[in-house]
Scaffold this active site. Structure first.
Site, mmCIF file in Angstrom:
data_model
loop_
_atom_site.group_PDB
_atom_site.id
_atom_site.type_symbol
_atom_site.label_atom_id
_atom_site.label_comp_id
_atom_site.label_asym_id
_atom_site.label_seq_id
_atom_site.Cartn_x
_atom_site.Cartn_y
_atom_site.Cartn_z
ATOM 1 C CG ASP A 196 -34.108 -47.781 10.383
ATOM 2 O OD1 ASP A 196 -34.255 -47.267 9.255
ATOM 3 O OD2 ASP A 196 -34.829 -48.693 10.809
ATOM 4 C CG HIS A 220 -44.234 -48.078 9.718
ATOM 5 N ND1 HIS A 220 -44.473 -49.437 9.676
ATOM 6 C CD2 HIS A 220 -43.230 -47.894 10.612
ATOM 7 C CE1 HIS A 220 -43.644 -50.054 10.511
ATOM 8 N NE2 HIS A 220 -42.882 -49.141 11.091
ATOM 9 C CD GLU A 271 -39.015 -52.158 10.070
ATOM 10 O OE1 GLU A 271 -38.050 -51.355 10.007
ATOM 11 O OE2 GLU A 271 -39.744 -52.266 11.075
ATOM 12 C CD GLU A 320 -36.254 -48.695 6.990
ATOM 13 O OE1 GLU A 320 -35.409 -47.775 6.964
ATOM 14 O OE2 GLU A 320 -36.531 -49.345 8.009
ATOM 15 C CG ASP A 356 -34.389 -52.019 9.641
ATOM 16 O OD1 ASP A 356 -33.358 -52.582 10.009
ATOM 17 O OD2 ASP A 356 -35.156 -51.410 10.415
ATOM 18 N NE ARG A 362 -41.750 -56.263 12.608
ATOM 19 C CZ ARG A 362 -41.251 -55.080 12.300
ATOM 20 N NH1 ARG A 362 -40.650 -54.346 13.221
ATOM 21 N NH2 ARG A 362 -41.319 -54.629 11.071
ATOM 22 C CD GLN A 417 -39.124 -53.958 16.732
ATOM 23 O OE1 GLN A 417 -39.297 -54.745 15.807
ATOM 24 N NE2 GLN A 417 -39.271 -52.656 16.596
ATOM 25 C CE LYS A 423 -36.400 -52.663 13.885
ATOM 26 N NZ LYS A 423 -37.281 -52.518 12.733
ATOM 27 C CB THR A 468 -29.441 -53.456 7.329
ATOM 28 O OG1 THR A 468 -29.737 -53.368 8.727
ATOM 29 C CG2 THR A 468 -30.221 -52.403 6.576
ATOM 30 C CD GLU A 510 -46.885 -51.166 8.622
ATOM 31 O OE1 GLU A 510 -45.711 -51.384 8.250
ATOM 32 O OE2 GLU A 510 -47.492 -50.123 8.354
HETATM 33 CA CA CA Z 1 -36.689 -49.711 10.189
#
Ligand code: CA
Length: 420
Positions: free
Chosen positions: A130, A137, A203, A205, A237, A241, A244, A257, A261, A368
């Site tokens: 990834d 971002h 996420e 992607e 993804d 948080r 993380q 993560k 996915t 975000e």
């Molecule tokens: Ca990612």
């Protein structure tokens, strides 16, 4: 005529807003209730076309790679075969070609309503890497957790940043996503604790699907890297948080993560996206010579994210952005990945990194969109979210707009279910 020719028409009716006109022909893997074995197909309008059935009828070659449960064996045959096969399928679907159109028995064996097809993970994922290639971002995240002036880390404009993720938990659209358990420690906690993630995120992607290998100890040119790319999938993804934030120092994301996915069921080929190639943003400072690119290596793909809570009647659109704004292109990511001598394999999947644009509605994650939970987003009159709740269904959509058709990806959906 070239399979991308905008004037091509199929004998199968395809509505102008369908993701799957004859100019697309994305690859997938399906089974039906009556035939449980998985086989390779392409999407056309509201149908899937069984390539194993066409191969058995002697209409496409070169070998029976289409009765495999993934497209890996087909991808391993290389770009010349990819092109020839796509051209042949396109020919067989044309409005003026009687071979399939007028053979009722073959049509019954080869064409299935998409609503009756069960779609499976199309690739056997060899490795999942990834990246972190959207400047907006990286700037948003850097502004939130560091400061605006030093939002980008010192290496960001020089290296396509990435980490090696987990291939074992890449799942197809529609797979339920269990809220992960993990270790967290909030700033005001004196000791860490273990429990369900409280800040579950998505996420937005796009995944690059690698269709050809490279040997350990070799490097890739821009042209060699391009020839290895089979196509692209939508990719979510999923990210925890709170997990993380506690675990990522100093080696980067791990369990935050690793739990899931999601990828779309359709691999849109690089060839189908050719007409939508565009130059990415100007790169300054100029990348080191091994990362120089001469081509227009970005793609104009419009992206949307919709979210529907269990308390909502209709989904709300929470993000609209475009893949063309990515700072590092898929080719640069692949060149960089192999640049140490790292071997690439058929079935490797490279996530683009969260795709965000400059505007507030162009942010490709809840982190975000809600600015780290400080500004919840409104989904409906009495429905707000900072992060994802159990029962939430999130879908990513993507398409390129042609003159009178669109090249779509078919969406990637995941619904959150409670922790174990
Ligand atoms: Ca990612």
């Amino acid at each position: 005529m070239h399979p991308n020719d905008p004037s091509l028409r199929s004998f199968i009716d395809v509505s102008p807003d369908s993701d799957f006109p004859i100019q697309n022909l994305p690859y997938g893997v399906f089974s039906t209730e009556s035939t449980l074995s998985r086989r390779v197909c392409v999407a056309i309008g509201d149908f899937v076309l069984d390539l194993h059935a066409l191969q058995s009828a002697g209409l496409i070659g070169p070998a029976d790679v289409f009765s495999e449960p993934t497209i890996n064996a087909f991808m391993a045959l290389g770009p010349k075969i990819w092109s020839a096969t796509r051209a042949r399928i396109s020919e067989l679907l044309r409005h003026n070609n009687p071979v399939l159109r007028d053979d009722a028995s073959l049509r019954a064996r080869a064409l299935f309503a998409r609503s009756e097809a069960r779609l499976h993970l199309p690739i056997r994922v060899s490795g999942f890497t990834d990246f972190y290639s959207s400047r907006d971002h990286a700037t948003n995240v850097g502004t939130m957790f560091r400061d605006k002036e030093n939002a980008l880390s010192p290496n960001w404009l020089h290296i396509p940043i990435g980490y090696n993720g987990r291939a074992s938990t890449v799942v197809v659209s529609g797979t339920k996503i269990r809220r992960p358990l993990g270790q967290t420690k909030r700033p005001f906690d004196s000791t860490p604790s273990h429990g369900p993630c409280l800040r579950l995120d998505f996420e937005l992607e796009i995944g690059t699907v690698i269709g050809q290998p490279s040997a350990m100890g070799t490097t890739l040119s821009e042209q060699q890297a391009e020839a290895m790319i089979f196509g692209f999938v939508l990719l979510n993804d999923w990210s925890a948080r709170d997990i993380q934030q506690w675990e990522y120092v100093p080696l980067g994301p791990f369990q935050a993560k690793a739990f899931a996915t999601s990828v779309g069921p359709w691999v849109v080929t690089r060839e189908a996206l050719e007409p939508f190639r565009v130059h990415g943003p100007t790169q300054s400072p100029e990348p080191l010579p091994y990362l120089h690119q001469t081509g227009a290596n970005n793609y104009d793909i419009a992206l949307d994210v919709t979210l529907r809570g269990s308390e909502m009647q209709v989904p709300a659109n929470i993000c609209s952005t475009n893949f063309k704004q990515m700072y590092w292109s898929p080719i640069q990511q692949l060149v960089h990945h192999a640049s140490s001598g790292c071997a690439m394999e058929v079935g490797d999947l490279l996530g683009s990194g969260t795709i965000s644009g400059p505007g507030p509605k162009e942010r490709g994650s809840m982190l975000e969109l809600s600015w780290n939970g400080t500004d919840p987003i409104k989904l409906a009159p009495s429905v707000e979210r900072s992060f994802l709740n159990d029962g939430d269904s999130l879908t990513i959509w993507g398409h390129c707009s042609g003159a009178c058709y669109k090249i779509g990806f078919g969406g990637v959906e995941g619904t959150i279910v409670p922790s174990m």
